[in-house]
Design a protein around this motif. Structure first.
Motif, PDB file in Angstrom:
ATOM      1  N   UNK A  96      97.657  30.294  39.426  1.00  0.00           N
ATOM      2  CA  UNK A  96      98.537  31.313  38.852  1.00  0.00           C
ATOM      3  C   UNK A  96      99.677  31.734  39.765  1.00  0.00           C
ATOM      4  N   UNK A  97      99.451  31.712  41.087  1.00  0.00           N
ATOM      5  CA  UNK A  97     100.526  32.159  41.985  1.00  0.00           C
ATOM      6  C   UNK A  97     101.760  31.279  41.880  1.00  0.00           C
ATOM      7  N   UNK A 103     108.498  41.003  40.775  1.00  0.00           N
ATOM      8  CA  UNK A 103     108.062  42.023  41.723  1.00  0.00           C
ATOM      9  C   UNK A 103     106.904  42.872  41.200  1.00  0.00           C
ATOM     10  N   UNK A 104     106.841  43.078  39.897  1.00  0.00           N
ATOM     11  CA  UNK A 104     105.790  43.899  39.324  1.00  0.00           C
ATOM     12  C   UNK A 104     105.143  43.177  38.142  1.00  0.00           C
ATOM     13  N   UNK A 105     103.996  43.674  37.732  1.00  0.00           N
ATOM     14  CA  UNK A 105     103.263  43.090  36.610  1.00  0.00           C
ATOM     15  C   UNK A 105     104.087  43.162  35.331  1.00  0.00           C
ATOM     16  N   UNK A 106     104.695  44.311  35.048  1.00  0.00           N
ATOM     17  CA  UNK A 106     105.459  44.438  33.809  1.00  0.00           C
ATOM     18  C   UNK A 106     106.707  43.556  33.821  1.00  0.00           C
ATOM     19  N   UNK A 107     107.328  43.386  34.976  1.00  0.00           N
ATOM     20  CA  UNK A 107     108.476  42.491  35.072  1.00  0.00           C
ATOM     21  C   UNK A 107     108.054  41.046  34.854  1.00  0.00           C
ATOM     22  N   UNK A 108     106.848  40.718  35.311  1.00  0.00           N
ATOM     23  CA  UNK A 108     106.341  39.355  35.132  1.00  0.00           C
ATOM     24  C   UNK A 108     106.172  39.034  33.646  1.00  0.00           C
ATOM     25  N   UNK A 109     105.618  39.978  32.904  1.00  0.00           N
ATOM     26  CA  UNK A 109     105.407  39.750  31.478  1.00  0.00           C
ATOM     27  C   UNK A 109     106.730  39.750  30.729  1.00  0.00           C
ATOM     28  N   UNK A 110     107.685  40.560  31.201  1.00  0.00           N
ATOM     29  CA  UNK A 110     108.989  40.646  30.530  1.00  0.00           C
ATOM     30  C   UNK A 110     109.845  39.408  30.768  1.00  0.00           C
ATOM     31  N   UNK A 111     109.605  38.697  31.862  1.00  0.00           N
ATOM     32  CA  UNK A 111     110.489  37.599  32.270  1.00  0.00           C
ATOM     33  C   UNK A 111     110.614  36.528  31.188  1.00  0.00           C
ATOM     34  N   UNK A 143     102.263  44.931  42.299  1.00  0.00           N
ATOM     35  CA  UNK A 143     102.761  43.595  42.615  1.00  0.00           C
ATOM     36  C   UNK A 143     101.738  42.550  42.185  1.00  0.00           C
ATOM     37  N   UNK A 144     102.181  41.469  41.552  1.00  0.00           N
ATOM     38  CA  UNK A 144     101.244  40.393  41.212  1.00  0.00           C
ATOM     39  C   UNK A 144     100.508  39.848  42.426  1.00  0.00           C
ATOM     40  N   UNK A 145     101.148  39.915  43.597  1.00  0.00           N
ATOM     41  CA  UNK A 145     100.522  39.387  44.809  1.00  0.00           C
ATOM     42  C   UNK A 145      99.362  40.249  45.282  1.00  0.00           C
ATOM     43  N   UNK A 150      91.301  36.370  39.705  1.00  0.00           N
ATOM     44  CA  UNK A 150      91.044  36.505  38.273  1.00  0.00           C
ATOM     45  C   UNK A 150      92.097  37.346  37.582  1.00  0.00           C
ATOM     46  N   UNK A 151      92.539  38.410  38.252  1.00  0.00           N
ATOM     47  CA  UNK A 151      93.588  39.261  37.685  1.00  0.00           C
ATOM     48  C   UNK A 151      94.912  38.513  37.597  1.00  0.00           C
ATOM     49  N   UNK A 152      95.228  37.715  38.614  1.00  0.00           N
ATOM     50  CA  UNK A 152      96.461  36.916  38.575  1.00  0.00           C
ATOM     51  C   UNK A 152      96.433  35.931  37.409  1.00  0.00           C
ATOM     52  N   UNK A 153      95.282  35.295  37.187  1.00  0.00           N
ATOM     53  CA  UNK A 153      95.218  34.336  36.086  1.00  0.00           C
ATOM     54  C   UNK A 153      95.324  35.056  34.747  1.00  0.00           C
TER      55      UNK A 153
END
Length: 284
Positions: A96-97, A103-111, A143-145, A150-153
């Motif tokens: 997943x990485x 930078x953030x979880x919500x930005x990741x989903x929005x991308x 941060x996704x990092x 499991x949370x990252x996946x």
């Protein structure tokens, strides 16, 4: 479950440049809308290559000679680009990485939604809805990092789910995870059926696949050796063993009981089926 064909693969053969033999050889199968297909096979059997053909990563990004046809919901995808396929076929990678970049979880989903031109209001709604489904509510600003594996996946899956593809492909989504992480991911994967999504999963977790998948495709040396329901495929123990693969543990146990103790409990493929089978035998 719909009777409409979601994926039809016919005469699919693919060979990487500068190699002597094709990695995929005359592949045929059909998957109905709403079904989940599990793909199993030894390392190097062509599983990931086949998955990447379904969203055109092969041969548009990873090049080589491809023959045959792939149809997605009745449309030949041979002239489609990976970008064209993004709203139809989502892809979750093994690590997943490698898929997370914001930078953030919500930005990741929005991308991904931003690339599809989804409105801001619709993005907000989908972010909250998807986070709830994958159990990451309250993680919006994290941060996704900073997440566990499991949370990252689960975040990678959420990022794809938010784009609302018709088909979700997951390439060994649990291979890098501990047992808790595997359970977390499969809990999420079970929910894609509630969307009516069609799924393709590559994994070695045969116990989970036996209870989750509608169809199983077995690849060996680039060829389809078996294709059918989990019951049909995992009952063929001799053939699986020849390819150095195993059926679910309860199926293997039932086979040994039949051969060594002449106790016939059938061919259960899940723990639930095994419990029922043993109860019937004990009553007799």
């Amino acid at each position: 479950m719909s009777n409409r064909d979601a994926i039809v693969v016919e005469n699919l053969t693919f060979q990487y440049p500068d190699t002597e033999t094709p990695v995929l050889k005359n592949i045929h199968f059909t998957l109905k809308e709403g079904e989940v297909l599990g793909i199993i096979g030894r390392t190097g059997s062509g599983k990931t290559t086949l998955a990447m053909c379904l969203n055109r990563l092969v041969p548009t990004v990873i090049q080589g000679n491809l023959e045959g046809t792939i149809s997605v919901f009745g449309q030949d995808i041979s002239q489609r680009s990976v970008a064209d396929m993004a709203d139809k076929v989502g892809f979750v990678f093994q690590e997943p990485e490698n898929q997370l970049s914001q930078m953030t979880v919500e930005e990741e989903i929005a991308f991904g939604m931003g690339n599809l031109g989804i409105s801001r209001e619709e993005m907000k709604y989908r972010i909250q809805e998807t986070l709830k489904q994958v159990g990451l509510e309250g993680f919006e600003k994290r941060s996704p990092l900073a997440l566990s594996g499991g949370q990252q996946q689960r975040l990678a899956i959420a990022s794809v789910m938010a784009m609302r593809p018709s088909i979700m492909i997951m390439d060994e989504p649990t291979s890098m995870l501990d047992p808790r992480g595997k359970n977390e991911v499969y809990d999420v994967l079970r929910k894609i059926k509630t969307y009516g999504m069609t799924g393709v999963i590559i994994d070695h977790e045969v116990e989970r696949m036996a209870s989750y998948c509608d169809k199983i495709l077995v690849l060996d040396d680039g060829e389809v050796i078996m294709f059918g329901t989990p019951k049909e495929v995992f009952s063929e123990l001799t053939l699986l063993h020849e390819m150095e693969m195993n059926a679910p543990q309860v199926t293997e146990l039932a086979d040994r009981l039949r051969k060594e103790l002449q106790i016939d409990v059938g061919s259960p493929i899940t723990v639930e089926e095994a419990v029922k089978a043993f109860q019937i035998v004990s009553i007799k």
